[in-house]
Scaffold this motif. Structure first.
Motif, short mmCIF file in Angstrom:
data_model
loop_
_atom_site.label_atom_id
_atom_site.label_comp_id
_atom_site.label_asym_id
_atom_site.label_seq_id
_atom_site.Cartn_x
_atom_site.Cartn_y
_atom_site.Cartn_z
N THR A 20 58.37 37.87 50.05
CA THR A 20 58.65 36.46 49.84
C THR A 20 59.44 36.26 48.54
O THR A 20 59.08 36.78 47.49
CB THR A 20 57.34 35.67 49.78
OG1 THR A 20 56.61 35.91 50.98
CG2 THR A 20 57.61 34.18 49.65
N ASP A 21 60.52 35.50 48.66
CA ASP A 21 61.35 35.14 47.51
C ASP A 21 62.03 36.34 46.82
O ASP A 21 62.40 36.27 45.66
CB ASP A 21 60.51 34.39 46.46
CG ASP A 21 59.99 33.06 47.00
OD1 ASP A 21 60.71 32.43 47.79
OD2 ASP A 21 58.87 32.67 46.63
N ALA A 22 62.18 37.46 47.53
CA ALA A 22 62.91 38.60 46.97
C ALA A 22 64.38 38.24 46.81
O ALA A 22 64.92 37.39 47.51
CB ALA A 22 62.76 39.81 47.86
N ARG A 23 65.04 38.92 45.86
CA ARG A 23 66.45 38.65 45.60
C ARG A 23 67.22 39.96 45.48
O ARG A 23 66.68 40.97 45.03
CB ARG A 23 66.60 37.83 44.31
CG ARG A 23 66.18 36.37 44.47
CD ARG A 23 65.86 35.74 43.13
NE ARG A 23 65.53 34.33 43.26
CZ ARG A 23 64.36 33.86 43.67
NH1 ARG A 23 63.39 34.70 43.99
NH2 ARG A 23 64.14 32.56 43.74
N LEU A 24 68.50 39.89 45.86
CA LEU A 24 69.39 41.05 45.77
C LEU A 24 70.71 40.61 45.16
O LEU A 24 71.34 39.66 45.64
CB LEU A 24 69.65 41.65 47.16
CG LEU A 24 70.78 42.70 47.25
CD1 LEU A 24 70.42 43.95 46.46
CD2 LEU A 24 71.08 43.06 48.71
N ALA A 137 72.84 38.98 55.53
CA ALA A 137 72.40 37.58 55.46
C ALA A 137 72.01 37.05 56.83
O ALA A 137 71.07 36.26 56.97
CB ALA A 137 73.50 36.72 54.85
N ALA A 138 72.73 37.50 57.87
CA ALA A 138 72.44 37.05 59.23
C ALA A 138 71.10 37.59 59.74
O ALA A 138 70.44 36.96 60.57
CB ALA A 138 73.56 37.46 60.17
N ARG A 142 65.59 32.87 55.79
CA ARG A 142 65.70 32.09 54.55
C ARG A 142 66.73 32.69 53.59
O ARG A 142 66.58 32.61 52.37
CB ARG A 142 64.35 31.96 53.85
CG ARG A 142 63.27 31.32 54.71
CD ARG A 142 62.01 31.01 53.92
NE ARG A 142 61.48 32.17 53.23
CZ ARG A 142 60.71 33.08 53.82
NH1 ARG A 142 60.42 32.99 55.10
NH2 ARG A 142 60.24 34.10 53.12
N ALA A 143 67.79 33.28 54.14
CA ALA A 143 68.84 33.83 53.28
C ALA A 143 69.67 32.71 52.67
O ALA A 143 70.08 31.77 53.36
CB ALA A 143 69.74 34.76 54.09
#
Length: 307
Positions: A20-24, A137-138, A142-143
Protein backbone atom coordinates in the motif's frame (compact mmCIF):
# COMPACT_ATOMS: atom_id res chain seq x y z
CA UNK A 1 15.46 1.92 -0.57
CA UNK A 2 13.57 -1.28 -1.18
CA UNK A 3 9.80 -1.48 -1.35
CA UNK A 4 7.85 -4.15 0.45
CA UNK A 5 6.22 -6.57 -1.97
CA UNK A 6 3.30 -8.94 -1.68
CA UNK A 7 3.19 -11.98 -4.03
CA UNK A 8 -0.03 -12.12 -6.03
CA UNK A 9 -1.24 -14.76 -8.50
CA UNK A 10 -3.54 -13.64 -11.33
CA UNK A 11 -4.67 -15.94 -14.13
CA UNK A 12 -1.77 -18.30 -13.56
CA UNK A 13 0.87 -15.56 -13.48
CA UNK A 14 2.81 -14.48 -10.41
CA UNK A 15 3.11 -10.76 -9.81
CA UNK A 16 4.96 -8.73 -7.19
CA UNK A 17 2.31 -6.19 -6.25
CA UNK A 18 3.52 -3.06 -4.45
CA UNK A 19 2.52 -2.69 -0.83
CA UNK A 20 0.00 0.00 0.00
CA UNK A 21 1.22 3.46 -1.00
CA UNK A 22 4.52 2.14 -2.42
CA UNK A 23 6.39 4.46 -4.78
CA UNK A 24 8.86 4.02 -7.63
CA UNK A 25 11.14 6.68 -9.13
CA UNK A 26 13.35 5.82 -12.13
CA UNK A 27 16.33 8.16 -12.63
CA UNK A 28 17.90 7.78 -16.08
CA UNK A 29 21.49 9.07 -16.45
CA UNK A 30 21.60 9.95 -20.16
CA UNK A 31 24.95 10.03 -21.91
CA UNK A 32 26.45 6.84 -20.48
CA UNK A 33 28.16 7.30 -17.11
CA UNK A 34 31.53 5.86 -16.13
CA UNK A 35 30.28 3.14 -13.80
CA UNK A 36 33.75 1.90 -12.82
CA UNK A 37 34.57 5.25 -11.19
CA UNK A 38 31.31 5.40 -9.25
CA UNK A 39 31.24 1.90 -7.77
CA UNK A 40 34.94 1.07 -7.91
CA UNK A 41 36.56 -2.41 -8.08
CA UNK A 42 39.21 -1.33 -5.57
CA UNK A 43 40.71 -4.81 -5.11
CA UNK A 44 41.44 -5.18 -8.84
CA UNK A 45 45.03 -4.57 -9.92
CA UNK A 46 43.76 -4.48 -13.50
CA UNK A 47 41.51 -1.51 -12.64
CA UNK A 48 44.47 0.54 -11.40
CA UNK A 49 46.71 -0.51 -14.31
CA UNK A 50 44.03 0.20 -16.91
CA UNK A 51 43.44 3.71 -15.54
CA UNK A 52 46.86 5.22 -14.73
CA UNK A 53 45.51 8.74 -14.14
CA UNK A 54 41.74 8.19 -13.78
CA UNK A 55 41.73 5.51 -11.07
CA UNK A 56 40.62 6.17 -7.52
CA UNK A 57 42.96 5.22 -4.69
CA UNK A 58 42.15 2.23 -2.54
CA UNK A 59 40.18 3.02 0.64
CA UNK A 60 42.35 4.91 3.12
CA UNK A 61 40.91 6.76 6.12
CA UNK A 62 43.75 9.27 5.91
CA UNK A 63 43.15 10.13 2.25
CA UNK A 64 39.99 12.20 1.55
CA UNK A 65 40.34 11.46 -2.17
CA UNK A 66 40.40 7.67 -1.75
CA UNK A 67 37.42 5.46 -2.53
CA UNK A 68 35.04 4.77 0.35
CA UNK A 69 35.03 1.13 1.40
CA UNK A 70 31.85 -0.84 0.68
CA UNK A 71 33.50 -4.23 1.30
CA UNK A 72 36.82 -5.90 0.57
CA UNK A 73 36.32 -5.73 -3.20
CA UNK A 74 34.29 -2.59 -3.88
CA UNK A 75 34.49 1.10 -3.05
CA UNK A 76 32.38 4.20 -3.65
CA UNK A 77 33.41 7.53 -5.15
CA UNK A 78 34.31 9.99 -2.36
CA UNK A 79 31.97 12.63 -3.84
CA UNK A 80 29.16 10.50 -2.38
CA UNK A 81 30.57 10.51 1.16
CA UNK A 82 27.88 12.74 2.69
CA UNK A 83 24.92 11.73 0.51
CA UNK A 84 24.85 8.09 -0.63
CA UNK A 85 27.40 6.49 1.71
CA UNK A 86 25.12 6.96 4.77
CA UNK A 87 22.37 5.08 2.90
CA UNK A 88 24.80 2.17 2.47
CA UNK A 89 25.53 2.20 6.21
CA UNK A 90 21.77 2.00 6.89
CA UNK A 91 21.33 -0.80 4.33
CA UNK A 92 18.99 1.34 2.25
CA UNK A 93 20.87 1.11 -1.04
CA UNK A 94 22.24 -1.64 -3.28
CA UNK A 95 24.66 -1.49 -6.23
CA UNK A 96 24.47 -3.75 -9.29
CA UNK A 97 27.80 -3.32 -11.11
CA UNK A 98 28.50 -4.50 -14.67
CA UNK A 99 24.90 -5.40 -15.46
CA UNK A 100 23.37 -4.75 -18.85
CA UNK A 101 21.28 -5.95 -21.74
CA UNK A 102 22.13 -9.34 -23.21
CA UNK A 103 20.97 -8.71 -26.77
CA UNK A 104 21.98 -5.08 -27.34
CA UNK A 105 25.74 -4.47 -27.26
CA UNK A 106 25.74 -1.39 -29.47
CA UNK A 107 27.57 1.80 -28.47
CA UNK A 108 24.66 3.87 -29.78
CA UNK A 109 23.24 6.07 -27.03
CA UNK A 110 19.92 6.22 -28.81
CA UNK A 111 19.38 2.55 -29.58
CA UNK A 112 20.35 1.49 -26.07
CA UNK A 113 18.24 4.19 -24.41
CA UNK A 114 15.32 2.97 -26.50
CA UNK A 115 15.94 -0.64 -25.46
CA UNK A 116 15.82 0.32 -21.78
CA UNK A 117 12.86 2.68 -22.01
CA UNK A 118 10.80 0.31 -24.12
CA UNK A 119 11.66 -2.76 -22.07
CA UNK A 120 11.74 -4.64 -25.35
CA UNK A 121 14.51 -6.65 -27.00
CA UNK A 122 16.72 -5.12 -29.68
CA UNK A 123 15.93 -7.77 -32.30
CA UNK A 124 12.93 -7.65 -34.59
CA UNK A 125 10.25 -4.98 -34.67
CA UNK A 126 9.61 -2.85 -31.61
CA UNK A 127 6.51 -0.98 -30.54
CA UNK A 128 7.59 2.60 -29.92
CA UNK A 129 4.17 3.39 -28.49
CA UNK A 130 4.70 1.08 -25.54
CA UNK A 131 7.20 2.19 -22.88
CA UNK A 132 7.74 -0.16 -19.97
CA UNK A 133 6.61 2.29 -17.26
CA UNK A 134 3.41 2.93 -19.18
CA UNK A 135 2.75 -0.81 -19.24
CA UNK A 136 3.61 -0.99 -15.53
CA UNK A 137 1.15 1.80 -14.73
CA UNK A 138 -1.57 -0.10 -16.62
CA UNK A 139 -0.95 -3.22 -14.50
CA UNK A 140 -0.95 -1.50 -11.11
CA UNK A 141 -3.99 -0.51 -9.12
CA UNK A 142 -4.18 3.13 -7.98
CA UNK A 143 -1.24 4.09 -10.21
CA UNK A 144 -0.55 7.84 -10.32
CA UNK A 145 2.31 8.29 -12.82
CA UNK A 146 4.27 11.41 -13.72
CA UNK A 147 7.32 12.26 -15.86
CA UNK A 148 9.51 15.11 -14.62
CA UNK A 149 10.54 16.00 -18.18
CA UNK A 150 9.77 18.70 -20.77
CA UNK A 151 8.40 16.13 -23.22
CA UNK A 152 6.68 12.83 -22.51
CA UNK A 153 9.57 10.31 -22.56
CA UNK A 154 9.53 7.06 -24.48
CA UNK A 155 9.38 5.12 -21.22
CA UNK A 156 5.87 6.50 -20.52
CA UNK A 157 4.40 6.32 -24.01
CA UNK A 158 1.38 4.07 -24.26
CA UNK A 159 -2.27 3.75 -23.38
CA UNK A 160 -1.86 5.22 -19.90
CA UNK A 161 -2.31 8.99 -19.68
CA UNK A 162 0.80 10.36 -17.99
CA UNK A 163 1.41 14.05 -17.20
CA UNK A 164 4.87 15.54 -17.62
CA UNK A 165 6.36 18.51 -15.78
CA UNK A 166 9.74 19.87 -16.90
CA UNK A 167 12.42 20.81 -14.41
CA UNK A 168 14.89 23.44 -15.59
CA UNK A 169 18.54 22.69 -16.32
CA UNK A 170 21.36 24.76 -14.83
CA UNK A 171 24.85 25.24 -16.19
CA UNK A 172 27.18 27.52 -18.16
CA UNK A 173 30.47 27.13 -20.03
CA UNK A 174 33.71 27.78 -18.17
CA UNK A 175 34.99 30.36 -20.69
CA UNK A 176 32.36 31.97 -22.90
CA UNK A 177 32.94 33.78 -26.21
CA UNK A 178 33.31 37.22 -24.59
CA UNK A 179 35.96 35.95 -22.17
CA UNK A 180 37.78 34.17 -25.00
CA UNK A 181 37.96 37.43 -26.98
CA UNK A 182 39.38 39.26 -23.95
CA UNK A 183 42.07 36.60 -23.50
CA UNK A 184 43.03 36.74 -27.19
CA UNK A 185 43.21 40.55 -27.03
CA UNK A 186 45.55 40.31 -24.02
CA UNK A 187 48.04 38.29 -26.09
CA UNK A 188 47.45 40.07 -29.41
CA UNK A 189 50.81 41.90 -29.40
CA UNK A 190 52.88 39.04 -28.01
CA UNK A 191 54.68 36.09 -29.55
CA UNK A 192 51.91 33.89 -28.16
CA UNK A 193 49.18 35.56 -30.20
CA UNK A 194 48.95 32.89 -32.91
CA UNK A 195 49.22 30.06 -30.38
CA UNK A 196 46.39 31.46 -28.24
CA UNK A 197 44.13 32.03 -31.25
CA UNK A 198 44.88 28.57 -32.61
CA UNK A 199 44.23 27.06 -29.18
CA UNK A 200 40.77 28.59 -28.98
CA UNK A 201 40.03 27.59 -32.58
CA UNK A 202 40.93 23.96 -31.85
CA UNK A 203 38.98 24.06 -28.59
CA UNK A 204 35.88 25.32 -30.42
CA UNK A 205 36.22 22.74 -33.21
CA UNK A 206 36.56 19.89 -30.71
CA UNK A 207 33.75 21.25 -28.56
CA UNK A 208 31.37 21.46 -31.52
CA UNK A 209 32.13 17.92 -32.67
CA UNK A 210 31.68 16.46 -29.18
CA UNK A 211 28.88 18.69 -27.86
CA UNK A 212 26.59 17.83 -30.78
CA UNK A 213 26.75 14.16 -29.75
CA UNK A 214 26.52 14.99 -26.04
CA UNK A 215 23.49 17.25 -26.54
CA UNK A 216 21.76 14.62 -28.64
CA UNK A 217 22.63 11.87 -26.15
CA UNK A 218 21.07 13.91 -23.33
CA UNK A 219 17.74 14.13 -25.20
CA UNK A 220 16.88 17.34 -23.39
CA UNK A 221 17.45 15.85 -19.92
CA UNK A 222 17.97 18.13 -16.95
CA UNK A 223 21.58 18.69 -15.84
CA UNK A 224 22.89 17.03 -12.65
CA UNK A 225 22.94 20.49 -11.01
CA UNK A 226 19.34 21.01 -12.11
CA UNK A 227 18.40 17.65 -10.63
CA UNK A 228 20.08 18.53 -7.33
CA UNK A 229 18.03 21.73 -7.11
CA UNK A 230 14.75 20.07 -8.14
CA UNK A 231 14.94 16.70 -6.37
CA UNK A 232 13.23 17.96 -3.23
CA UNK A 233 10.37 19.25 -5.34
CA UNK A 234 10.11 15.80 -6.91
CA UNK A 235 10.12 14.26 -3.43
CA UNK A 236 7.35 16.59 -2.30
CA UNK A 237 5.17 15.74 -5.31
CA UNK A 238 5.75 12.01 -4.98
CA UNK A 239 5.06 12.12 -1.26
CA UNK A 240 1.68 13.82 -1.68
CA UNK A 241 0.40 13.16 -5.20
CA UNK A 242 2.23 10.61 -7.38
CA UNK A 243 3.56 7.09 -6.86
CA UNK A 244 5.23 6.29 -10.19
CA UNK A 245 7.83 8.79 -11.45
CA UNK A 246 10.56 9.22 -14.05
CA UNK A 247 13.30 11.84 -14.44
CA UNK A 248 16.29 11.90 -16.75
CA UNK A 249 19.59 13.60 -15.96
CA UNK A 250 22.08 14.51 -18.71
CA UNK A 251 25.79 15.34 -18.62
CA UNK A 252 27.36 11.87 -18.35
CA UNK A 253 29.00 11.70 -21.79
CA UNK A 254 32.53 12.24 -20.44
CA UNK A 255 34.72 12.10 -23.55
CA UNK A 256 37.31 14.53 -22.19
CA UNK A 257 38.58 15.96 -18.88
CA UNK A 258 36.65 13.44 -16.78
CA UNK A 259 38.96 13.58 -13.75
CA UNK A 260 39.18 11.06 -10.93
CA UNK A 261 38.52 11.93 -7.27
CA UNK A 262 38.00 15.53 -8.39
CA UNK A 263 37.01 17.09 -11.70
CA UNK A 264 34.04 17.05 -14.04
CA UNK A 265 32.68 13.59 -13.26
CA UNK A 266 33.21 14.02 -9.51
CA UNK A 267 31.18 17.25 -9.61
CA UNK A 268 28.33 15.53 -11.48
CA UNK A 269 28.38 12.55 -9.10
CA UNK A 270 28.25 14.92 -6.13
CA UNK A 271 25.25 16.77 -7.56
CA UNK A 272 23.45 13.51 -8.29
CA UNK A 273 24.14 12.16 -4.79
CA UNK A 274 22.94 15.33 -3.07
CA UNK A 275 19.82 15.27 -5.23
CA UNK A 276 19.02 11.66 -4.29
CA UNK A 277 19.67 12.36 -0.60
CA UNK A 278 17.45 15.45 -0.79
CA UNK A 279 14.69 13.41 -2.41
CA UNK A 280 14.81 10.81 0.38
CA UNK A 281 14.69 13.54 3.04
CA UNK A 282 11.82 15.41 1.42
CA UNK A 283 9.69 12.34 0.85
CA UNK A 284 9.99 11.58 4.57
CA UNK A 285 11.12 8.52 6.53
CA UNK A 286 7.74 6.76 6.64
CA UNK A 287 7.19 6.99 2.87
CA UNK A 288 10.89 6.37 2.10
CA UNK A 289 10.58 2.93 3.67
CA UNK A 290 8.12 1.98 0.91
CA UNK A 291 9.95 3.75 -1.94
CA UNK A 292 12.25 2.32 -4.59
CA UNK A 293 14.60 4.59 -6.54
CA UNK A 294 16.29 2.98 -9.56
CA UNK A 295 19.27 4.84 -11.07
CA UNK A 296 20.33 3.55 -14.49
CA UNK A 297 22.38 4.57 -17.54
CA UNK A 298 22.40 3.26 -21.09
CA UNK A 299 25.99 1.97 -20.91
CA UNK A 300 29.28 2.66 -19.18
CA UNK A 301 32.43 4.32 -20.43
CA UNK A 302 35.29 2.27 -21.88
CA UNK A 303 37.02 0.48 -18.98
CA UNK A 304 40.57 1.25 -20.13
CA UNK A 305 41.72 4.85 -19.99
CA UNK A 306 42.15 5.85 -23.63
CA UNK A 307 43.68 9.31 -23.47
Amino acid sequence: AFASTVPLTVAGRVWAAPATDARLLVVFLRGAYDAANVVVPVSSDFYHAARPTLHLAKPDAGNPNAALSLNAEWGLHPALRESIYPLWARREIAFVPFAGTSDDLTRSHFETQDTIELGQGAGGSRDYRSGFMSRLAAELTRAKPIAFTDQLPLIFRGKTQTPNIGISSVGKPGVDDRQARLIKDMYAQSDLSSSVSEGFRIRDDVYRSISEEMTAANRGAVSPRGFELSARRIGHLMRDQFNLGFVDVGGWDTHVNQGAATGYLADRIGELGRGLAGFSEEIGPSVWRDTVVVVISEFGRTFRENG
